[in-house]
Design a protein around this motif. Structure first.
Motif, PDB file in Angstrom:
ATOM      1  N   UNK A 232       0.404  -1.191  -0.217  1.00  0.00           N
ATOM      2  CA  UNK A 232      -0.289   0.113  -0.435  1.00  0.00           C
ATOM      3  C   UNK A 232       1.161   1.916   0.227  1.00  0.00           C
ATOM      4  N   UNK A 233       0.004   2.568  -0.554  1.00  0.00           N
ATOM      5  CA  UNK A 233       0.951   3.552  -0.499  1.00  0.00           C
ATOM      6  C   UNK A 233       0.625   4.633   0.523  1.00  0.00           C
ATOM      7  N   UNK A 234       1.654   4.794   1.087  1.00  0.00           N
ATOM      8  CA  UNK A 234       1.152   5.811   2.274  1.00  0.00           C
ATOM      9  C   UNK A 234       2.080   6.130   3.461  1.00  0.00           C
ATOM     10  N   UNK A 235       1.017   6.921   4.287  1.00  0.00           N
ATOM     11  CA  UNK A 235       2.546   8.058   5.218  1.00  0.00           C
ATOM     12  C   UNK A 235       2.873   9.143   4.498  1.00  0.00           C
ATOM     13  N   UNK A 236       2.707   9.418   3.118  1.00  0.00           N
ATOM     14  CA  UNK A 236       3.504  10.908   2.204  1.00  0.00           C
ATOM     15  C   UNK A 236       2.486  10.813   1.206  1.00  0.00           C
ATOM     16  N   UNK A 237       2.653  11.890   0.400  1.00  0.00           N
ATOM     17  CA  UNK A 237       1.979  12.173  -0.422  1.00  0.00           C
ATOM     18  C   UNK A 237       3.192  12.772  -1.790  1.00  0.00           C
ATOM     19  N   UNK A 238       2.482  11.436  -2.539  1.00  0.00           N
ATOM     20  CA  UNK A 238       3.827  11.239  -3.248  1.00  0.00           C
ATOM     21  C   UNK A 238       4.008  10.162  -4.392  1.00  0.00           C
ATOM     22  N   UNK A 239       4.499  10.639  -5.289  1.00  0.00           N
ATOM     23  CA  UNK A 239       4.107   9.570  -6.841  1.00  0.00           C
ATOM     24  C   UNK A 239       4.914   7.725  -6.555  1.00  0.00           C
ATOM     25  N   UNK A 240       4.556   7.152  -5.772  1.00  0.00           N
ATOM     26  CA  UNK A 240       5.292   5.713  -6.294  1.00  0.00           C
ATOM     27  C   UNK A 240       6.418   6.028  -6.936  1.00  0.00           C
ATOM     28  N   UNK A 241       7.532   4.234  -6.958  1.00  0.00           N
ATOM     29  CA  UNK A 241       7.827   3.371  -7.999  1.00  0.00           C
ATOM     30  C   UNK A 241       7.078   2.290  -7.557  1.00  0.00           C
ATOM     31  N   UNK A 465      -8.930   7.468  -6.982  1.00  0.00           N
ATOM     32  CA  UNK A 465      -9.688   7.450  -8.462  1.00  0.00           C
ATOM     33  C   UNK A 465      -9.980   8.336  -9.045  1.00  0.00           C
ATOM     34  N   UNK A 466      -9.851   9.406  -8.951  1.00  0.00           N
ATOM     35  CA  UNK A 466      -9.904  10.555  -9.519  1.00  0.00           C
ATOM     36  C   UNK A 466      -8.395  10.889 -10.096  1.00  0.00           C
ATOM     37  N   UNK A 467      -7.878  10.025  -9.772  1.00  0.00           N
ATOM     38  CA  UNK A 467      -6.421  10.533 -10.686  1.00  0.00           C
ATOM     39  C   UNK A 467      -5.252  11.682 -10.054  1.00  0.00           C
ATOM     40  N   UNK A 468      -5.430  11.660  -8.888  1.00  0.00           N
ATOM     41  CA  UNK A 468      -4.504  12.370  -8.141  1.00  0.00           C
ATOM     42  C   UNK A 468      -3.312  10.964  -7.744  1.00  0.00           C
ATOM     43  N   UNK A 469      -1.510  10.738  -8.238  1.00  0.00           N
ATOM     44  CA  UNK A 469      -0.907   9.834  -8.530  1.00  0.00           C
ATOM     45  C   UNK A 469      -0.474  10.277  -6.825  1.00  0.00           C
ATOM     46  N   UNK A 470      -0.790  11.043  -6.596  1.00  0.00           N
ATOM     47  CA  UNK A 470       0.002  11.067  -4.798  1.00  0.00           C
ATOM     48  C   UNK A 470      -0.749  10.525  -3.429  1.00  0.00           C
ATOM     49  N   UNK A 471      -2.115  10.469  -3.788  1.00  0.00           N
ATOM     50  CA  UNK A 471      -2.746   9.799  -2.766  1.00  0.00           C
ATOM     51  C   UNK A 471      -2.537   9.035  -2.580  1.00  0.00           C
ATOM     52  N   UNK A 472      -2.792   8.433  -0.921  1.00  0.00           N
ATOM     53  CA  UNK A 472      -2.482   7.402  -0.856  1.00  0.00           C
ATOM     54  C   UNK A 472      -4.137   6.510  -0.956  1.00  0.00           C
ATOM     55  N   UNK A 473      -3.128   5.042  -0.599  1.00  0.00           N
ATOM     56  CA  UNK A 473      -4.551   3.719  -0.312  1.00  0.00           C
ATOM     57  C   UNK A 473      -4.966   4.037   1.039  1.00  0.00           C
ATOM     58  N   UNK A 474      -6.241   2.903   0.977  1.00  0.00           N
ATOM     59  CA  UNK A 474      -6.742   2.645   1.982  1.00  0.00           C
ATOM     60  C   UNK A 474      -6.097   1.725   2.729  1.00  0.00           C
ATOM     61  N   UNK A 475      -5.392   1.793   3.789  1.00  0.00           N
ATOM     62  CA  UNK A 475      -4.228   0.817   4.504  1.00  0.00           C
ATOM     63  C   UNK A 475      -5.148   0.014   5.460  1.00  0.00           C
ATOM     64  N   UNK A 476      -6.224  -0.483   4.489  1.00  0.00           N
ATOM     65  CA  UNK A 476      -6.747  -1.079   6.223  1.00  0.00           C
ATOM     66  C   UNK A 476      -6.151  -2.328   7.731  1.00  0.00           C
ATOM     67  N   UNK A 477      -4.739  -2.447   7.079  1.00  0.00           N
ATOM     68  CA  UNK A 477      -4.030  -3.019   8.141  1.00  0.00           C
ATOM     69  C   UNK A 477      -3.958  -2.503   9.195  1.00  0.00           C
ATOM     70  N   UNK A 478      -3.046  -0.893   8.376  1.00  0.00           N
ATOM     71  CA  UNK A 478      -3.335  -0.425   9.679  1.00  0.00           C
ATOM     72  C   UNK A 478      -4.269   1.036  10.588  1.00  0.00           C
TER      73      UNK A 478
END
Length: 538
Positions: A232-241, A465-478
């Motif tokens: 999952x992508x999270x902890x900041x707003x940024x495009x990931x590798x 979902x609206x195209x913001x590549x820097x936005x994170x995922x819902x990290x349900x485990x967190x």
RNA sequence: GCGCCGCUAGCUCAACUGGUUAGAGCAAGUGACUCUUAAUCACUAGGUUCGGGGUUCGAGUCCCCGGCGGCGUACCA
């Protein structure tokens, strides 16, 4: 490594359509040139040495001291002194001054230079000839005694020497050194050999990270390691590798922050944790940004952002102490004073003070828009008063803050992981430490309400979902971790590269990263083409 | 991304408004030299001027395309 033989031949046929890639023939020709040129110069010496039974790359050398230790012990010797102390040192030959039956040379090891005094009268004609046949750049080991020359230069009077490694490529010019930035970054090994400033920055970086680590350990924090590969992508707003794991059959992100796993450890009861680690952001490269950089993140259970301010001041002051005894550094032509305490002021108050306008996240959005209209700051229709307030700060204020300043209480709308402010629910308990117009650290009283956290994740996922590549995922485990209960916690992140930039007065991040990210150099092997990943560009 | 600037020998740099065979220092090779400090002196060798195309009697120099880098600018640390 045998760099001439491997790279070109293996990628049969690829790239023929591109036109810009060197063909295998061209690469082979370039390698040929290198070999032809070098064989004339120094490979011939290697052959001659081997023929004479000398190994140009022996396995080991026993040294008894270093240049710096000799300087420290004997720096006060009078000119023309010889003492009967035997030493054995090793280093790289940097300068040669041959004059017949007497030669002087400058040997450099990690402490710095020491002069070698080589005399036919001491080592005989054959050995002296062999010494004069060495090249600038060769590594040698030397046995000898301590002396000073008539002019007082502390030297090692050479009784014998051993070639430790033969240099095939000539070093850059001895006076001007290496200045081409591209070559300096691509061949940092040469940069370090030639440029004292490169060595100085490297030394300060090593020392800074070590000091931060020991300071935090001294404060009872434990160093831990979170995963670099994450789903999952999270902890900041940024495009990931994005990369791919073959055996598991799924794509993975390279982490963009350390945050969420460290806080999981707080849930687990580790209480005070930190990590100094590499994070990766798939964004632009410029003077202050490199795709991979080193972050510090610290989390302290039962603390809040006020504790983090104290800790941040302590970390910086401790790291600066050795490098900047007066706690002052000139950065961008301005003298900065890094001695704590640093000013603490809220974002809203700073806007009022500096710009004379009243704007805050609690005001009606129409009123906030009028403020931005009046200031000529652009905004989007879907921004609320919080984001509008932050825009005024970002556009007009942050770059003007020069001396270390904690900017406090960011709008909730721009702080998805921070806890709402205890006195004002439209704000968060957050600070950014701004120095010389740049953000050095970012901290919160951490959000530990799982229901609120889930809501904020879902808001972010909607943006993604609206195209913001820097936005994170819902990290349900967190969220699940938070549901088990995270104690009140203060957390702080600091860019280590930027701290080193600050302490060394260096304006470019590429100077403080030993191996900054560069476009691949053609003909050097490895990945040179763009191969679309399994998910392409997100 | 966009804009500006740069790329000449291994390194550091020259070459006027387009004009003979692209120069110099260091490094390299040969020789001289027992107190040098970027040692010095003499001689020698070293170039696809980033790549490709174009304009011209003539291009390192002007134009176009591409490569690489630096700086500035927008967003992120």
């Amino acid at each position: 490594m045998d760099d001439a033989s491997d790279a070109p031949a293996t990628d049969g046929g690829a790239g023929a359509a591109g036109g810009s890639e060197p063909t295998p023939e061209e690469e082979a020709a370039a390698a040929e040139d290198f070999i032809a040129e070098q064989r004339h110069l120094r490979l011939g010496k290697l052959d001659a040495m081997r023929a004479a039974g000398v190994d140009p790359y022996p396995v080991r050398f026993e040294r008894t001291t270093t240049a710096g230790a000799i300087q420290a012990a004997h720096g006060d010797l009078q000119p023309g002194t010889e003492i009967d102390e035997k030493v054995s040192i090793a280093g790289r030959l940097m300068l040669m001054r041959r004059q017949g039956k007497l030669s002087f040379a400058t040997l450099v090891d990690r402490d710095g230079p020491i002069q070698l005094f080589v005399s036919t009268a001491v080592i005989g004609e054959v050995a002296h000839h062999d010494f004069d046949d060495l090249d600038r750049g060769d590594w040698i080991g030397v046995e000898g005694t301590i002396m000073t020359t008539r002019r007082g230069e502390l030297s090692v009077k050479v009784a014998g020497f051993t070639l430790l490694s033969k240099t095939i490529r000539p070093l850059p010019e001895k006076w001007h050194g290496l200045t081409d930035t591209d070559t300096r970054y691509r061949q940092r090994y040469v940069d370090l050999v030639m440029n004292e400033n490169a060595r100085r920055i490297a030394r300060i970086r090593i020392q800074t990270i070590s000091r931060v680590r020991h300071y935090l350990e001294g404060q009872g924090f434990s160093e831990v390691e979170g995963p670099v590969l994450q789903s999952t992508q999270g902890g900041a707003t940024a495009r990931p590798f994005v990369t791919h794991h073959n055996a598991l059959g799924n794509d993975l992100y390279l982490r963009i922050a350390l945050e969420l796993h460290l806080k999981r450890l707080i849930v687990g009861g580790l209480d005070r944790v930190f990590e100094i680690g590499r994070v990766f952001r798939n964004e632009g490269v410029d003077t202050t940004h490199n795709p991979e950089f080193t972050m510090l993140e610290v989390y302290q259970a039962f603390g809040d952002y006020n504790d983090m301010m104290d800790l941040t001041e302590g970390i910086i002051a401790d790291a600066a102490r050795d490098v900047l005894p007066d706690m002052k550094v000139t950065y961008g032509g301005v003298e900065l004073n890094l001695a704590p305490p640093y000013r603490r002021a809220t974002m809203v108050a700073l806007i009022e003070e500096e710009l004379g306008v009243d704007i805050n996240p609690a005001m009606p959005v129409e009123a906030a828009r009028k403020v931005l209209d009046g200031l000529g700051v652009a905004y989007r229709a879907d921004w609320g008063s919080g984001r509008l307030t932050n825009a005024v700060y970002d556009e007009l204020l942050q770059h003007k803050i020069v001396q270390p300043t904690f900017v406090l209480d960011h709008p909730r709308e721009v702080s998805p992981l921070a806890r709402p402010h205890r006195d004002d629910p439209t704000l968060t308990e957050r600070f950014e430490l701004v120095i010389s117009g740049h953000e050095l650290a970012n901290a919160y009283s951490e959000l530990n309400d799982p229901v609120d956290q889930l809501q904020r994740f879902e808001d972010e996922a909607a943006a993604k979902a609206h195209g913001d590549a820097e936005a994170g995922d819902v990290d349900l485990d967190y969220v699940r971790a938070l549901e088990y209960g995270m104690p009140p916690t203060g957390g702080m992140g600091m860019g280590m590269d930027r701290l080193v930039m600050l302490l060394t007065g260096t304006p470019s991040i590429r100077e403080v990263i030993l191996f900054p990210t560069l476009r691949p150099e053609p003909g050097m092997g490895g990945l040179t083409e763009s191969t679309p990943g399994p998910r392409g560009d997100l």
